[in-house]
Design a protein around this motif. Sequence first.
Motif, PDB file in Angstrom:
ATOM      1  N   ARG A 223       0.868  -1.181   0.000  1.00 38.49           N
ATOM      2  CA  ARG A 223       0.000   0.000   0.000  1.00 38.49           C
ATOM      3  C   ARG A 223       0.907   1.234   0.000  1.00 38.49           C
ATOM      4  NH1 ARG A 223      -1.036  -3.140   4.428  1.00 38.49           N
ATOM      5  NH2 ARG A 223      -2.912  -4.452   4.397  1.00 38.49           N
ATOM      6  N   ASP A 318      -9.253   6.270   9.561  1.00 41.49           N
ATOM      7  CA  ASP A 318      -9.624   6.196   8.140  1.00 41.49           C
ATOM      8  C   ASP A 318      -9.344   7.525   7.445  1.00 41.49           C
ATOM      9  OD1 ASP A 318     -10.459   3.601   8.464  1.00 41.49           O
ATOM     10  OD2 ASP A 318     -12.608   4.082   8.544  1.00 41.49           O
ATOM     11  N   ALA A 319      -9.652   8.614   8.118  1.00 45.04           N
ATOM     12  CA  ALA A 319      -9.447   9.940   7.514  1.00 45.04           C
ATOM     13  C   ALA A 319      -7.972  10.190   7.241  1.00 45.04           C
ATOM     14  CB  ALA A 319     -10.010  11.017   8.451  1.00 45.04           C
ATOM     15  N   ASP A 322      -6.986   8.046   4.214  1.00 47.72           N
ATOM     16  CA  ASP A 322      -7.586   8.581   2.985  1.00 47.72           C
ATOM     17  C   ASP A 322      -6.888   9.854   2.523  1.00 47.72           C
ATOM     18  OD1 ASP A 322      -9.388   6.515   2.999  1.00 47.72           O
ATOM     19  OD2 ASP A 322     -11.042   7.690   3.843  1.00 47.72           O
ATOM     20  N   ILE A 325      -3.359   8.193   0.986  1.00 49.07           N
ATOM     21  CA  ILE A 325      -3.222   6.964   0.200  1.00 49.07           C
ATOM     22  C   ILE A 325      -3.193   7.261  -1.288  1.00 49.07           C
ATOM     23  CG2 ILE A 325      -5.695   6.454  -0.047  1.00 49.07           C
ATOM     24  CD1 ILE A 325      -4.874   3.470   0.548  1.00 49.07           C
ATOM     25  N   GLN A 327      -4.215   5.531  -4.527  1.00 50.98           N
ATOM     26  CA  GLN A 327      -5.079   4.394  -4.912  1.00 50.98           C
ATOM     27  C   GLN A 327      -4.451   3.547  -6.008  1.00 50.98           C
ATOM     28  OE1 GLN A 327      -7.611   3.452  -3.264  1.00 50.98           O
ATOM     29  NE2 GLN A 327      -8.166   5.247  -2.076  1.00 50.98           N
TER      30      GLN A 327
END
Length: 327
Positions: A223, A318-319, A322, A325, A327
């Motif tokens: 990732r 999560d924030a 996000d 990241i 994608q």
Amino acid sequence: MTRALAMVSGGLDSILAAKLIKDQGIDVIGICFRSHFFNEENAKKMVKQIDIPLKVVDFSPAHFEMVKNPKNGYGKNMNPCIDCHAMMMRYCGQLLEELEADFIITGEVLNQRPMSQNRMALDRVKKESGIESKILRPLCAKMLAPTEMEENGLVDREKLMNIQGRSRKVQMELAEQWGIKEYPSPAGGCKLTEPNYSVRLKELLSFNKDPEERELGLLRVGRHFRVTPNAKVISTRTQDEVALLKKYLGKDDTILLVKDFNGSMVVIIGEATEEVISFAAKVAIRYSKGKDEPKVTVKYAKFGEQNHGTIDEVCATDAELDAHIIQ
């Protein structure tokens, strides 16, 4: 003896085209290309099944320069298929005299790929290759105008095929008939056709127009998170990825591991500032067995060094993921 150079991608179509021409009593040499985004491993396996030699051409630098700014644009992802095929044909054209060959064959099939193998695209590839009179597409030849090789009797047009469209039925029947038992899926081979890899490559080029080979290799693993213009964080997902990632690491890269819990290996590529280490530690916790703990200790050190520092952090939200990241 008539000799042909077969552009062998490692897929089924190109090896069927080579077999079709070989069965006309023509000497066939496979030509495969190596770049930052594909290699010859599948091609090596395929040529063994029809017993032809293989020559590997590494055109990585020239190919990458083309990928950055293709004349005919990209496909669905960052795949410049028209420009790529034309480049390969130009390189093959330069080998005709060296290998004492008469013409070049490819495994292209009319309308198999809507953008890169329609009639207009096939004609454009031939024209831009600079050797259009020497190119034969055996699998769909009867759907196209006769080539110089057919008109001069080097190749029997009646023994060529008229495959078109996206169905693989005819090709699979030929493979069974000819004892070709192992072949990759049609989608395999080129990293540039993969959505995630393409997004990562585009993102990398926005920060660095001339990345090193190892930076391109790193795009294949884990990732990815962009923290600053000069630092990226990579988190592995499997043990296989850990082994692959280590092949690309150097003394300036920073490794993070959660101290008391199993989990992902996280790496900082670039400047390991306090901000970046803090975020990387949170990522390491997020992908570890300690993600539900109120606070967790994470070890970090430069790759290859024994002495390490520690940082106590909480799990990434999560924030936070996000926000960084890729994608």
